[in-house]
Design a protein around this motif. Structure first.
Motif, PDB file in Angstrom:
ATOM      1  N   ASN A  43       0.123  11.492  13.591  1.00 35.57           N
ATOM      2  CA  ASN A  43       1.484  11.744  13.110  1.00 35.57           C
ATOM      3  C   ASN A  43       1.470  11.974  11.612  1.00 35.57           C
ATOM      4  O   ASN A  43       2.329  12.656  11.074  1.00 35.57           O
ATOM      5  CB  ASN A  43       2.410  10.563  13.422  1.00 35.57           C
ATOM      6  N   LEU A  44       0.512  11.362  10.953  1.00 31.70           N
ATOM      7  CA  LEU A  44       0.338  11.507   9.520  1.00 31.70           C
ATOM      8  C   LEU A  44      -1.039  12.118   9.326  1.00 31.70           C
ATOM      9  O   LEU A  44      -1.998  11.676   9.953  1.00 31.70           O
ATOM     10  CB  LEU A  44       0.397  10.114   8.865  1.00 31.70           C
ATOM     11  N   PRO A  45      -1.174  13.159   8.485  1.00 32.19           N
ATOM     12  CA  PRO A  45      -2.515  13.726   8.284  1.00 32.19           C
ATOM     13  C   PRO A  45      -3.516  12.631   7.881  1.00 32.19           C
ATOM     14  O   PRO A  45      -3.167  11.694   7.167  1.00 32.19           O
ATOM     15  CB  PRO A  45      -2.310  14.727   7.148  1.00 32.19           C
ATOM     16  N   GLN A  46      -4.740  12.774   8.365  1.00 31.98           N
ATOM     17  CA  GLN A  46      -5.783  11.766   8.153  1.00 31.98           C
ATOM     18  C   GLN A  46      -5.963  11.405   6.687  1.00 31.98           C
ATOM     19  O   GLN A  46      -6.141  10.245   6.345  1.00 31.98           O
ATOM     20  CB  GLN A  46      -7.103  12.296   8.730  1.00 31.98           C
ATOM     21  N   ASN A  47      -5.883  12.399   5.806  1.00 31.33           N
ATOM     22  CA  ASN A  47      -6.064  12.104   4.378  1.00 31.33           C
ATOM     23  C   ASN A  47      -4.953  11.215   3.840  1.00 31.33           C
ATOM     24  O   ASN A  47      -5.175  10.415   2.942  1.00 31.33           O
ATOM     25  CB  ASN A  47      -6.136  13.403   3.567  1.00 31.33           C
ATOM     26  N   PHE A  48      -3.738  11.346   4.381  1.00 29.31           N
ATOM     27  CA  PHE A  48      -2.647  10.478   3.943  1.00 29.31           C
ATOM     28  C   PHE A  48      -2.845   9.080   4.518  1.00 29.31           C
ATOM     29  O   PHE A  48      -2.584   8.088   3.840  1.00 29.31           O
ATOM     30  CB  PHE A  48      -1.280  11.051   4.338  1.00 29.31           C
ATOM     31  N   GLU A  49      -3.318   8.994   5.755  1.00 25.94           N
ATOM     32  CA  GLU A  49      -3.617   7.686   6.343  1.00 25.94           C
ATOM     33  C   GLU A  49      -4.632   6.931   5.499  1.00 25.94           C
ATOM     34  O   GLU A  49      -4.533   5.723   5.333  1.00 25.94           O
ATOM     35  CB  GLU A  49      -4.179   7.840   7.766  1.00 25.94           C
ATOM     36  N   ALA A  50      -5.608   7.657   4.948  1.00 21.48           N
ATOM     37  CA  ALA A  50      -6.667   7.014   4.162  1.00 21.48           C
ATOM     38  C   ALA A  50      -6.077   6.240   2.982  1.00 21.48           C
ATOM     39  O   ALA A  50      -6.596   5.184   2.606  1.00 21.48           O
ATOM     40  CB  ALA A  50      -7.666   8.065   3.667  1.00 21.48           C
ATOM     41  N   TYR A  51      -4.980   6.746   2.395  1.00 19.39           N
ATOM     42  CA  TYR A  51      -4.354   6.046   1.264  1.00 19.39           C
ATOM     43  C   TYR A  51      -3.738   4.714   1.698  1.00 19.39           C
ATOM     44  O   TYR A  51      -3.576   3.811   0.895  1.00 19.39           O
ATOM     45  CB  TYR A  51      -3.260   6.911   0.626  1.00 19.39           C
ATOM     46  N   LEU A  52      -3.361   4.622   2.979  1.00 20.54           N
ATOM     47  CA  LEU A  52      -2.686   3.417   3.472  1.00 20.54           C
ATOM     48  C   LEU A  52      -3.652   2.297   3.838  1.00 20.54           C
ATOM     49  O   LEU A  52      -3.259   1.130   3.894  1.00 20.54           O
ATOM     50  CB  LEU A  52      -1.855   3.749   4.717  1.00 20.54           C
ATOM     51  N   MET A  53      -4.911   2.652   4.095  1.00 18.54           N
ATOM     52  CA  MET A  53      -5.886   1.669   4.586  1.00 18.54           C
ATOM     53  C   MET A  53      -5.972   0.458   3.663  1.00 18.54           C
ATOM     54  O   MET A  53      -6.102   0.594   2.448  1.00 18.54           O
ATOM     55  CB  MET A  53      -7.278   2.296   4.740  1.00 18.54           C
ATOM     56  N   GLY A  54      -5.881  -0.717   4.239  1.00 14.19           N
ATOM     57  CA  GLY A  54      -6.016  -1.953   3.477  1.00 14.19           C
ATOM     58  C   GLY A  54      -4.718  -2.467   2.876  1.00 14.19           C
ATOM     59  O   GLY A  54      -4.661  -3.602   2.408  1.00 14.19           O
ATOM     60  N   MET A  55      -3.671  -1.629   2.884  1.00 17.05           N
ATOM     61  CA  MET A  55      -2.387  -2.100   2.360  1.00 17.05           C
ATOM     62  C   MET A  55      -1.783  -3.098   3.345  1.00 17.05           C
ATOM     63  O   MET A  55      -2.087  -3.074   4.538  1.00 17.05           O
ATOM     64  CB  MET A  55      -1.428  -0.918   2.130  1.00 17.05           C
ATOM     65  N   LYS A  56      -0.922  -3.973   2.850  1.00 13.38           N
ATOM     66  CA  LYS A  56      -0.289  -4.992   3.691  1.00 13.38           C
ATOM     67  C   LYS A  56       1.225  -4.920   3.541  1.00 13.38           C
ATOM     68  O   LYS A  56       1.721  -4.305   2.594  1.00 13.38           O
ATOM     69  CB  LYS A  56      -0.778  -6.386   3.278  1.00 13.38           C
ATOM     70  N   ALA A  57       1.936  -5.573   4.460  1.00 16.09           N
ATOM     71  CA  ALA A  57       3.397  -5.622   4.392  1.00 16.09           C
ATOM     72  C   ALA A  57       3.823  -6.082   3.001  1.00 16.09           C
ATOM     73  O   ALA A  57       3.272  -7.037   2.463  1.00 16.09           O
ATOM     74  CB  ALA A  57       3.931  -6.566   5.464  1.00 16.09           C
ATOM     75  N   GLY A  58       4.789  -5.379   2.421  1.00 12.42           N
ATOM     76  CA  GLY A  58       5.281  -5.723   1.081  1.00 12.42           C
ATOM     77  C   GLY A  58       4.622  -4.919  -0.020  1.00 12.42           C
ATOM     78  O   GLY A  58       5.136  -4.852  -1.138  1.00 12.42           O
ATOM     79  N   ASP A  59       3.465  -4.289   0.272  1.00 11.06           N
ATOM     80  CA  ASP A  59       2.773  -3.486  -0.749  1.00 11.06           C
ATOM     81  C   ASP A  59       3.533  -2.193  -1.014  1.00 11.06           C
ATOM     82  O   ASP A  59       4.073  -1.565  -0.099  1.00 11.06           O
ATOM     83  CB  ASP A  59       1.346  -3.126  -0.294  1.00 11.06           C
ATOM     84  N   LYS A  60       3.539  -1.772  -2.296  1.00  8.79           N
ATOM     85  CA  LYS A  60       4.102  -0.494  -2.701  1.00  8.79           C
ATOM     86  C   LYS A  60       3.056   0.219  -3.544  1.00  8.79           C
ATOM     87  O   LYS A  60       2.330  -0.433  -4.290  1.00  8.79           O
ATOM     88  CB  LYS A  60       5.357  -0.685  -3.555  1.00  8.79           C
ATOM     89  N   ALA A  61       2.994   1.520  -3.425  1.00  5.77           N
ATOM     90  CA  ALA A  61       2.036   2.273  -4.237  1.00  5.77           C
ATOM     91  C   ALA A  61       2.521   3.705  -4.396  1.00  5.77           C
ATOM     92  O   ALA A  61       3.375   4.173  -3.642  1.00  5.77           O
ATOM     93  CB  ALA A  61       0.655   2.253  -3.582  1.00  5.77           C
ATOM     94  N   SER A  62       1.965   4.379  -5.372  1.00  4.44           N
ATOM     95  CA  SER A  62       2.239   5.788  -5.602  1.00  4.44           C
ATOM     96  C   SER A  62       0.898   6.472  -5.852  1.00  4.44           C
ATOM     97  O   SER A  62       0.114   6.004  -6.668  1.00  4.44           O
ATOM     98  CB  SER A  62       3.159   5.939  -6.816  1.00  4.44           C
ATOM     99  N   TYR A  63       0.633   7.540  -5.127  1.00  3.10           N
ATOM    100  CA  TYR A  63      -0.653   8.234  -5.232  1.00  3.10           C
ATOM    101  C   TYR A  63      -0.428   9.692  -5.610  1.00  3.10           C
ATOM    102  O   TYR A  63       0.513  10.324  -5.130  1.00  3.10           O
ATOM    103  CB  TYR A  63      -1.397   8.200  -3.891  1.00  3.10           C
ATOM    104  N   GLN A  64      -1.316  10.217  -6.458  1.00  7.53           N
ATOM    105  CA  GLN A  64      -1.362  11.657  -6.720  1.00  7.53           C
ATOM    106  C   GLN A  64      -2.328  12.242  -5.698  1.00  7.53           C
ATOM    107  O   GLN A  64      -3.482  11.834  -5.640  1.00  7.53           O
ATOM    108  CB  GLN A  64      -1.873  11.948  -8.126  1.00  7.53           C
ATOM    109  N   VAL A  65      -1.851  13.169  -4.894  1.00 11.71           N
ATOM    110  CA  VAL A  65      -2.674  13.738  -3.824  1.00 11.71           C
ATOM    111  C   VAL A  65      -2.977  15.201  -4.165  1.00 11.71           C
ATOM    112  O   VAL A  65      -2.075  16.043  -4.156  1.00 11.71           O
ATOM    113  CB  VAL A  65      -1.947  13.645  -2.464  1.00 11.71           C
ATOM    114  N   PRO A  66      -4.252  15.517  -4.470  1.00 13.29           N
ATOM    115  CA  PRO A  66      -4.596  16.909  -4.798  1.00 13.29           C
ATOM    116  C   PRO A  66      -4.531  17.782  -3.541  1.00 13.29           C
ATOM    117  O   PRO A  66      -4.586  17.259  -2.423  1.00 13.29           O
ATOM    118  CB  PRO A  66      -6.028  16.797  -5.327  1.00 13.29           C
ATOM    119  N   PRO A  67      -4.424  19.104  -3.698  1.00 13.99           N
ATOM    120  CA  PRO A  67      -4.307  19.993  -2.536  1.00 13.99           C
ATOM    121  C   PRO A  67      -5.393  19.763  -1.486  1.00 13.99           C
ATOM    122  O   PRO A  67      -5.117  19.803  -0.291  1.00 13.99           O
ATOM    123  CB  PRO A  67      -4.428  21.400  -3.136  1.00 13.99           C
ATOM    124  N   GLU A  68      -6.620  19.489  -1.944  1.00 10.68           N
ATOM    125  CA  GLU A  68      -7.731  19.314  -0.987  1.00 10.68           C
ATOM    126  C   GLU A  68      -7.487  18.127  -0.051  1.00 10.68           C
ATOM    127  O   GLU A  68      -8.005  18.085   1.046  1.00 10.68           O
ATOM    128  CB  GLU A  68      -9.068  19.089  -1.707  1.00 10.68           C
TER     129      GLU A  68
END
Length: 150
Positions: A43-68
Motif C-alpha cells: 500500500n506504501l512504496p517499499q522505500n517509504f516503508e523503509a523510513y518507518l522501520m523501527g519507529m514506535k507509537a508516538g514517534d514523529k519524523a520528517s524525511y527528505q526523500v530524493p527521487p531515487e
C-alpha cells in the motif's frame, strides 16, 4: 504505550504528509482519518516503508526523500507522441489533462498530456511525482502485530 517497533508483520496506524520543497502538500492524512497499513502489503512504496522501520507509537519524523527513493527520475523514453485522431473527437486535449490508456496487459496506464501541436499530442507516462524530492512527514499512532487471518 505500545513499544512494538514498526517491522514486517506489523499493522501501523499513522498520519503522513507528502510535500514538495515549496511546502505545497501533495497528499496528507493529518486532516483526516489516519492511514492503516500492513508493512509489506505494498500500500506504501517499499522505500517509504523503509523510513518507518523501527519507529514506535508516538514517534514523529520528517524525511527528505530524493527521487531515487520516491517515484524515480524522469525518463525521456516515457514521452510518447501520438496523432490527434487516436483520441476521441470530443476529448479536451490540453497540457495537464490526464488520459487513461490500456497497456499491453490491459492494465490501466495513466498519461498526462504535456504538449499539443497541430496533429501531434505528446503524452508523458512518467509518474507525476517523478524527478521530485519530497518531504515525508510521519506520525506513528499505533503499531500492532498482524494476527493470523481468521
Amino acid at each position: 504505550m505500545n513499544e512494538l517497533p514498526v517491522d514486517k508483520g506489523t499493522r501501523v496506524t499513522l498520519h503522513f504528509a507528502l510535500k514538495f520543497d515549496s511546502g505545497e502538500v501533495v497528499d496528507t492524512t493529518f486532516d483526516k482519518t489516519p492511514a492503516v497499513l500492513n508493512i509489506g502489503d505494498e500500500n506504501l512504496p517499499q522505500n517509504f516503508e523503509a523510513y518507518l522501520m523501527g519507529m514506535k507509537a508516538g514517534d514523529k519524523a520528517s524525511y527528505q526523500v530524493p527521487p531515487e527513493k520516491a517515484f524515480g527520475q524522469r525518463n525521456p523514453n516515457n514521452l510518447q507522441v501520438m496523432k490527434r485522431h487516436v483520441f476521441g473527437a470530443d476529448m479536451v486535449l490540453e497540457p495537464g489533462v490526464v488520459v487513461s490508456f490500456a497497456d499491453a496487459r490491459q492494465q490501466e496506464l495513466p498519461g498526462t498530456i504535456s504538449r499539443v501541436e497541430g496533429d501531434e499530442v505528446e503524452v508523458d507516462f512518467n509518474h507525476p511525482l517523478s524527478g521530485r524530492t519530497l518531504t515525508f512527514d510521519v506520525e506513528i499512532i499505533d503499531v500492532e502485530p498482524v494476527g493470523p487471518a481468521h
